[in-house]
Design an enzyme around this catalytic site. Sequence first.
Site, PDB file in Angstrom:
ATOM      1  N   CYS A 306      -4.620   7.525  12.937  1.00  0.00           N
ATOM      2  CA  CYS A 306      -4.347   8.720  13.900  1.00  0.00           C
ATOM      3  C   CYS A 306      -3.460   8.263  15.149  1.00  0.00           C
ATOM      4  O   CYS A 306      -2.848   9.306  15.712  1.00  0.00           O
ATOM      5  CB  CYS A 306      -5.904   9.119  14.422  1.00  0.00           C
ATOM      6  SG  CYS A 306      -6.941   7.596  15.381  1.00  0.00           S
ATOM      7  N   ARG A 336      -2.910  -2.894   5.744  1.00  0.00           N
ATOM      8  CA  ARG A 336      -3.502  -4.189   6.597  1.00  0.00           C
ATOM      9  C   ARG A 336      -3.263  -5.535   5.714  1.00  0.00           C
ATOM     10  O   ARG A 336      -3.557  -5.382   4.507  1.00  0.00           O
ATOM     11  CB  ARG A 336      -5.109  -4.151   6.633  1.00  0.00           C
ATOM     12  CG  ARG A 336      -5.482  -2.991   7.850  1.00  0.00           C
ATOM     13  CD  ARG A 336      -6.766  -2.656   7.855  1.00  0.00           C
ATOM     14  NE  ARG A 336      -6.890  -1.558   8.742  1.00  0.00           N
ATOM     15  CZ  ARG A 336      -7.968  -0.896   9.112  1.00  0.00           C
ATOM     16  NH1 ARG A 336      -9.056  -1.639   9.157  1.00  0.00           N
ATOM     17  NH2 ARG A 336      -7.890  -0.014   9.726  1.00  0.00           N
ATOM     18  N   GLU A 338      -4.907  -8.220   4.585  1.00  0.00           N
ATOM     19  CA  GLU A 338      -6.336  -8.552   4.576  1.00  0.00           C
ATOM     20  C   GLU A 338      -6.105 -10.207   4.548  1.00  0.00           C
ATOM     21  O   GLU A 338      -4.968 -10.608   4.200  1.00  0.00           O
ATOM     22  CB  GLU A 338      -6.792  -7.968   3.218  1.00  0.00           C
ATOM     23  CG  GLU A 338      -7.204  -6.435   3.540  1.00  0.00           C
ATOM     24  CD  GLU A 338      -8.400  -6.630   4.646  1.00  0.00           C
ATOM     25  OE1 GLU A 338      -9.194  -7.469   4.892  1.00  0.00           O
ATOM     26  OE2 GLU A 338      -8.722  -5.439   4.975  1.00  0.00           O
ATOM     27  N   ARG A 347     -11.013  -4.554  -1.297  1.00  0.00           N
ATOM     28  CA  ARG A 347     -10.307  -4.975  -0.282  1.00  0.00           C
ATOM     29  C   ARG A 347      -9.057  -5.287  -0.465  1.00  0.00           C
ATOM     30  O   ARG A 347      -8.406  -6.017  -1.335  1.00  0.00           O
ATOM     31  CB  ARG A 347     -11.103  -6.134   0.049  1.00  0.00           C
ATOM     32  CG  ARG A 347     -10.797  -7.019   1.503  1.00  0.00           C
ATOM     33  CD  ARG A 347     -11.601  -7.900   1.945  1.00  0.00           C
ATOM     34  NE  ARG A 347     -13.014  -7.417   2.045  1.00  0.00           N
ATOM     35  CZ  ARG A 347     -13.703  -6.570   3.136  1.00  0.00           C
ATOM     36  NH1 ARG A 347     -12.792  -6.343   3.910  1.00  0.00           N
ATOM     37  NH2 ARG A 347     -14.939  -6.282   2.701  1.00  0.00           N
ATOM     38  N   GLU A 355      -7.504  10.999   6.912  1.00  0.00           N
ATOM     39  CA  GLU A 355      -7.801  10.886   8.478  1.00  0.00           C
ATOM     40  C   GLU A 355      -8.069  12.347   9.153  1.00  0.00           C
ATOM     41  O   GLU A 355      -7.228  12.994   8.898  1.00  0.00           O
ATOM     42  CB  GLU A 355      -6.833  10.141   9.085  1.00  0.00           C
ATOM     43  CG  GLU A 355      -7.033   9.840  10.835  1.00  0.00           C
ATOM     44  CD  GLU A 355      -7.842   8.516  11.094  1.00  0.00           C
ATOM     45  OE1 GLU A 355      -8.412   8.287  10.254  1.00  0.00           O
ATOM     46  OE2 GLU A 355      -8.149   8.468  12.257  1.00  0.00           O
ATOM     47  N   ASP A 416     -20.440   3.436  11.110  1.00  0.00           N
ATOM     48  CA  ASP A 416     -19.947   2.915   9.808  1.00  0.00           C
ATOM     49  C   ASP A 416     -21.029   3.507   8.522  1.00  0.00           C
ATOM     50  O   ASP A 416     -22.123   3.358   8.882  1.00  0.00           O
ATOM     51  CB  ASP A 416     -19.807   1.484   9.565  1.00  0.00           C
ATOM     52  CG  ASP A 416     -18.808   0.956  10.128  1.00  0.00           C
ATOM     53  OD1 ASP A 416     -17.794   1.814  10.494  1.00  0.00           O
ATOM     54  OD2 ASP A 416     -18.223  -0.238  10.369  1.00  0.00           O
ATOM     55  N   GLU A 429     -18.279  -1.035   3.490  1.00  0.00           N
ATOM     56  CA  GLU A 429     -17.984   0.195   4.483  1.00  0.00           C
ATOM     57  C   GLU A 429     -17.025   1.372   3.777  1.00  0.00           C
ATOM     58  O   GLU A 429     -16.348   0.662   3.405  1.00  0.00           O
ATOM     59  CB  GLU A 429     -17.391  -0.407   5.606  1.00  0.00           C
ATOM     60  CG  GLU A 429     -17.255   0.667   6.704  1.00  0.00           C
ATOM     61  CD  GLU A 429     -16.009  -0.039   7.880  1.00  0.00           C
ATOM     62  OE1 GLU A 429     -16.168  -1.305   7.928  1.00  0.00           O
ATOM     63  OE2 GLU A 429     -15.211   0.845   8.149  1.00  0.00           O
ATOM     64  N   ASN A 432     -15.866   5.925   8.186  1.00  0.00           N
ATOM     65  CA  ASN A 432     -16.432   6.011   9.485  1.00  0.00           C
ATOM     66  C   ASN A 432     -16.464   7.331  10.171  1.00  0.00           C
ATOM     67  O   ASN A 432     -15.534   8.190   9.756  1.00  0.00           O
ATOM     68  CB  ASN A 432     -16.012   4.942  10.431  1.00  0.00           C
ATOM     69  CG  ASN A 432     -14.653   4.664  10.612  1.00  0.00           C
ATOM     70  OD1 ASN A 432     -13.823   6.078  10.357  1.00  0.00           O
ATOM     71  ND2 ASN A 432     -13.923   3.778  11.029  1.00  0.00           N
ATOM     72  N   CYS A 458     -12.461  10.848  15.443  1.00  0.00           N
ATOM     73  CA  CYS A 458     -11.721  10.769  14.193  1.00  0.00           C
ATOM     74  C   CYS A 458     -12.694  10.061  13.273  1.00  0.00           C
ATOM     75  O   CYS A 458     -13.653   9.467  13.622  1.00  0.00           O
ATOM     76  CB  CYS A 458     -10.433   9.827  14.481  1.00  0.00           C
ATOM     77  SG  CYS A 458     -10.747   7.999  14.545  1.00  0.00           S
ATOM     78  N   ARG A 465     -12.386   3.546  -0.911  1.00  0.00           N
ATOM     79  CA  ARG A 465     -13.757   2.876  -1.000  1.00  0.00           C
ATOM     80  C   ARG A 465     -14.947   3.923  -1.450  1.00  0.00           C
ATOM     81  O   ARG A 465     -15.759   3.473  -1.966  1.00  0.00           O
ATOM     82  CB  ARG A 465     -13.973   2.793   0.584  1.00  0.00           C
ATOM     83  CG  ARG A 465     -13.207   1.893   1.075  1.00  0.00           C
ATOM     84  CD  ARG A 465     -13.598   0.348   0.760  1.00  0.00           C
ATOM     85  NE  ARG A 465     -12.972  -0.840   1.305  1.00  0.00           N
ATOM     86  CZ  ARG A 465     -12.990  -1.411   2.410  1.00  0.00           C
ATOM     87  NH1 ARG A 465     -14.053  -0.995   3.262  1.00  0.00           N
ATOM     88  NH2 ARG A 465     -12.518  -2.324   2.682  1.00  0.00           N
TER      89      ARG A 465
HETATM   90  N1  SER Z   1      -8.630   5.533  12.802  1.00  0.00           N
HETATM   91  C1  SER Z   1     -10.117   5.156  12.566  1.00  0.00           C
HETATM   92  C2  SER Z   1      -9.822   3.525  11.908  1.00  0.00           C
HETATM   93  O1  SER Z   1      -8.973   3.051  11.936  1.00  0.00           O
HETATM   94  C3  SER Z   1     -10.532   6.192  11.424  1.00  0.00           C
HETATM   95  O2  SER Z   1      -9.740   6.202  10.455  1.00  0.00           O
HETATM   96  O3  SER Z   1     -10.965   3.095  11.732  1.00  0.00           O
HETATM   97 ZN    ZN Z   2      -8.553   7.516  13.722  1.00  0.00          ZN
END
Ligand code: SER
Ligand code: ZN
Length: 499
Positions: A306, A336, A338, A347, A355, A416, A429, A432, A458, A465
């Site tokens: 976001c 990411r 990880e 993962r 999003e 979460d 998880e 969220n 958001c 997941r």
């Molecule tokens: N921007 C939030 C996050 O990174 C929801 O995706 O967790």
């Molecule tokens: Zn977000």
Amino acid sequence: MNMEFQLKAELKCSGSLSETVSSSEIADFVKLCNTEVLKKGAPPGCGAEIERWNVAGEKIGLKIVSDRFVRAHDALLRVKNEFGKFLGKHSIGIRGMEIEDYAIAMEWEEGLRLKKLPFVKEIKQEEGWLKLSLDVDEFSLEKRIPDRIIRLLEDKREAEKWKGKKEHWELLFESNKKPFYFDKDPTEEMIKRGWIRHAAGRGQWIHGPQSTRIFRTLERILLDNLLEPFGYEEMIFPKFVPWSVWKKSGHAKGIYPEAYYVCTPKTRDPEYWEEVVDYYKVTNEVPLDMIMGRIENVGGMCYAQCPPFWIFMQGKTIPDEILPIKVFDRSGTSYRYESGGLHGIERLDEFHRVEIVWIGNKEQVIEHAKQLQAKYRRVFDEFLDIEWREAWVTPWFMVQEGKAGLAELKEVGTIDYEAVLPYSGKWLEFQNVSVNGDKYPKEFSVKLQSGEELWSGCSGVGLERWATVLLAQKGLDPDKWNAKFRSVVGELPEVFRFL
Ligand code: SER
Ligand code: ZN
């Protein structure tokens, strides 16, 4: 917290002081500073003081000492300003200043050792005190670097308090128990069936037709049951994120060990790159060292999804009647780096997420978060038929800034959603829902016509997941999936066969 500041500096003037201004005049000026200028804003008996001064030609040397109320560097800037006015009467100006030495001492826990700090040339820790010798010039004082160093130390002290303690986690809800039809690792099983294959990159997968069909089905369910009924519209958010965005979102405070960095060529000039090209052609090796010298980092790949959206609204004022705004993005991957714990599609480094962002006044944003929660529960229950739980955790934007604990306002924060994976017994998880307060509108200067505070929320739906949870609890055979899910997914496509 006790703090002491000692600053030695020299002001350089445009003419000789010893010839134009008498010592007693300067002594009076210093007295005025010590009784008024350097005490302003401090509690009685506190503040800064010019402890010593001396004049040599065009220079005046100062030693300023202070407590934490009018910090010595602030005091110096005040003195410079006042001295400028004072000298103006003698037709002399101030040309600049030099900081000879700036020592800061503060009470400090013995256990918290520091090795290196920016703009600090020496760190000593003894008998419950931290003593810093700063390497600063006039420009860094004006940029308030010393204050920021002190803030950084406070941050470190705060982080230390949370270290060793578990992350905040408070159970909010548990779903009904559901039957599990599978006890294996779903990634392994998908590989076996040829639904996915590890890609060339770290933590990156290629999704074959079957797995892709499942992802698109999950998106369809989300669209039909949540996004469309709530009046969401689709947008396309950028997937490369420049530092200017991450400075505002706070990611610049903590993202470093996890970012996928993006670099651009220092120039497009083919000649500049010729050596690299030639080297590759001769050796068949990509000369990374040669490339590194010719590129520069400009930011990173989409991480939280976001933040770069907010440039769309940056600096704008919006009429109240268009609220609440509801938009979502599913236009690309997130990244990411990880830790070693990479595991299948659970993962990984490259992942797919829808999003969801909503914007409104405080009441609207909180209310809509509740509506989303209720709808999510129905989807998990009726379409995925999974067992899950919900927990109140450290807000995602704080985690990503390297912070622990909870937001200052109790309405602001993250829920979460976690589901148990029968094959490992671990909770994963898988999405969220967050109320982010006024953080984003504030950082990106978005205002509401009425002047009321603008809030946002958001929610990230991780497709890998969701799929992992479904397949881990129900297995890969469609006849074990819930009828509602099956009716959307249809027949899984079979395209490839390998000999
Ligand atoms: N921007 C939030 C996050 O990174 C929801 O995706 O967790
Ligand atoms: Zn977000």
